[in-house]
Structures are given as structure tokens and as C-alpha cells.
Design a protein around this motif. Structure first.
Motif, PDB file in Angstrom:
ATOM      1  N   GLN A  82       2.061  -1.864  21.045  1.00  0.00           N
ATOM      2  CA  GLN A  82       1.392  -0.587  20.846  1.00  0.00           C
ATOM      3  C   GLN A  82       2.335   0.516  21.274  1.00  0.00           C
ATOM      4  N   ILE A  83       2.564   1.471  20.381  1.00  0.00           N
ATOM      5  CA  ILE A  83       3.470   2.579  20.677  1.00  0.00           C
ATOM      6  C   ILE A  83       2.681   3.876  20.553  1.00  0.00           C
ATOM      7  N   SER A  84       2.725   4.670  21.572  1.00  0.00           N
ATOM      8  CA  SER A  84       2.024   5.951  21.541  1.00  0.00           C
ATOM      9  C   SER A  84       3.028   7.094  21.597  1.00  0.00           C
ATOM     10  N   SER A  85       2.553   8.272  21.216  1.00  0.00           N
ATOM     11  CA  SER A  85       3.393   9.479  21.253  1.00  0.00           C
ATOM     12  C   SER A  85       4.767   9.229  20.649  1.00  0.00           C
ATOM     13  N   LEU A  86       4.770   8.733  19.440  1.00  0.00           N
ATOM     14  CA  LEU A  86       6.026   8.377  18.781  1.00  0.00           C
ATOM     15  C   LEU A  86       6.944   9.578  18.656  1.00  0.00           C
ATOM     16  N   LYS A  87       8.235   9.296  18.799  1.00  0.00           N
ATOM     17  CA  LYS A  87       9.268  10.316  18.701  1.00  0.00           C
ATOM     18  C   LYS A  87      10.251   9.935  17.602  1.00  0.00           C
ATOM     19  N   PRO A  88      10.947  10.910  17.034  1.00  0.00           N
ATOM     20  CA  PRO A  88      11.957  10.555  16.024  1.00  0.00           C
ATOM     21  C   PRO A  88      12.972   9.545  16.549  1.00  0.00           C
ATOM     22  N   GLY A  89      13.250   9.586  17.831  1.00  0.00           N
ATOM     23  CA  GLY A  89      14.173   8.634  18.437  1.00  0.00           C
ATOM     24  C   GLY A  89      13.669   7.209  18.457  1.00  0.00           C
ATOM     25  N   ASP A  90      12.391   7.012  18.153  1.00  0.00           N
ATOM     26  CA  ASP A  90      11.846   5.657  18.072  1.00  0.00           C
ATOM     27  C   ASP A  90      12.095   5.025  16.705  1.00  0.00           C
ATOM     28  N   THR A  91      12.646   5.799  15.778  1.00  0.00           N
ATOM     29  CA  THR A  91      12.943   5.266  14.461  1.00  0.00           C
ATOM     30  C   THR A  91      13.922   4.102  14.577  1.00  0.00           C
ATOM     31  N   VAL A 114      10.124   1.130  11.421  1.00  0.00           N
ATOM     32  CA  VAL A 114       9.316   2.260  11.861  1.00  0.00           C
ATOM     33  C   VAL A 114      10.151   3.521  11.697  1.00  0.00           C
ATOM     34  N   THR A 115       9.628   4.455  10.937  1.00  0.00           N
ATOM     35  CA  THR A 115      10.308   5.731  10.724  1.00  0.00           C
ATOM     36  C   THR A 115       9.403   6.844  11.221  1.00  0.00           C
ATOM     37  N   VAL A 116       9.928   7.637  12.136  1.00  0.00           N
ATOM     38  CA  VAL A 116       9.137   8.717  12.725  1.00  0.00           C
ATOM     39  C   VAL A 116       9.714  10.049  12.270  1.00  0.00           C
ATOM     40  N   SER A 117       8.902  10.815  11.569  1.00  0.00           N
ATOM     41  CA  SER A 117       9.346  12.125  11.089  1.00  0.00           C
ATOM     42  C   SER A 117       8.936  13.204  12.086  1.00  0.00           C
ATOM     43  N   SER A 118       9.758  14.221  12.169  1.00  0.00           N
ATOM     44  CA  SER A 118       9.486  15.307  13.134  1.00  0.00           C
ATOM     45  C   SER A 118       8.612  16.385  12.525  1.00  0.00           C
TER      46      SER A 118
END
Length: 118
Positions: A82-91, A114-118
Motif C-alpha cells: 500500500q502506497i500513500s501520498s504518491l510522489k513523482p519520485g515513486d515512479t 507505477v507512474t506518478v504525474s505531478s
């Protein structure tokens, strides 16, 4: 032992996401399950691991403490991240792995992006 990871996708910064890794085959060979990730152009990074038995001891990598939670369902032979408060750095591509003991992973899943957009 076969491991199949899924649950990745494109999310926005601040979102939460749960990754799953289903184990099949000789799951009796698994003592520990873990998650790793590899961002584009970077070395693999240790994320978390959990003891497979009822004790469920967990550890986390220093770069992910506080926002990541690993858990498992022994009946479903599945480990979750489980990942919360995803950040672009988590991509990254997130890989699950299994092995007999801490730090020794003999089995690897195919990875889920997993791709996190800002």
C-alpha cells in the motif's frame, strides 16, 4: 514458485495505490516476500519485506518509511504494498520477490509499472 505482480498504473501525485503480488506453485518454499523498485536510469531500490508466517515481521527501506505498508494474506498467497501520498519520485517498476529467508530472493515477479504525474 511463480509470482505475479499487478496493480500499477498512472496516478496523480497525492493519490494512493495498492500493489498485489500473487504467489503460486511451491509456496512452501517462501519464508519472506519483498518488494523492490527500479526507477528509470537508476539502480534497484529495496522497498519492503515481510515474514510469510503468522508473525509477519516487516522491514522497510530507508527511502520509503512512513508512506509504504506491506502486508500479506496467507490464505490467498498474496502480498500487498500500500502506497500513500504518491510522489513523482515513486515512479518506477515495482517488483515482488520471494525467498526462504531475509535478503535471499530466489523468485521474482515480472514487475508492475507505477507512474506518478505531478
Amino acid at each position: 514458485v511463480q509470482l505475479q505482480a499487478f496493480g500499477g498504473g498512472l496516478v496523480q501525485a497525492g493519490d494512493s495505490l495498492r500493489l498485489s503480488c500473487a504467489a503460486s506453485g511451491r509456496t512452501g518454499n517462501i519464508g519472506v516476500m519483498g518488494w523492490f523498485r527500479q526507477a528509470p536510469g537508476k539502480a534497484p531500490d529495496y522497498v519492503a519485506a515481510i515474514i510469510w508466517d503468522s508473525g509477519g515481521t516487516r522491514t522497510y527501506g530507508s527511502s520509503v518509511k512512513g508512506r509504504f505498508t506491506i502486508s500479506r494474506d496467507n490464505i490467498k498467497n498474496t502480498v500487498y504494498l500500500q502506497i500513500s501520498s504518491l510522489k513523482p519520485g515513486d515512479t518506477a517498476v515495482y517488483y515482488c520477490a520471494g525467498g526462504l529467508s531475509w535478503g535471499v530472493y530466489d523468485y521474482w515477479g515480472q514487475g508492475t509499472l507505477v507512474t506518478v504525474s505531478s
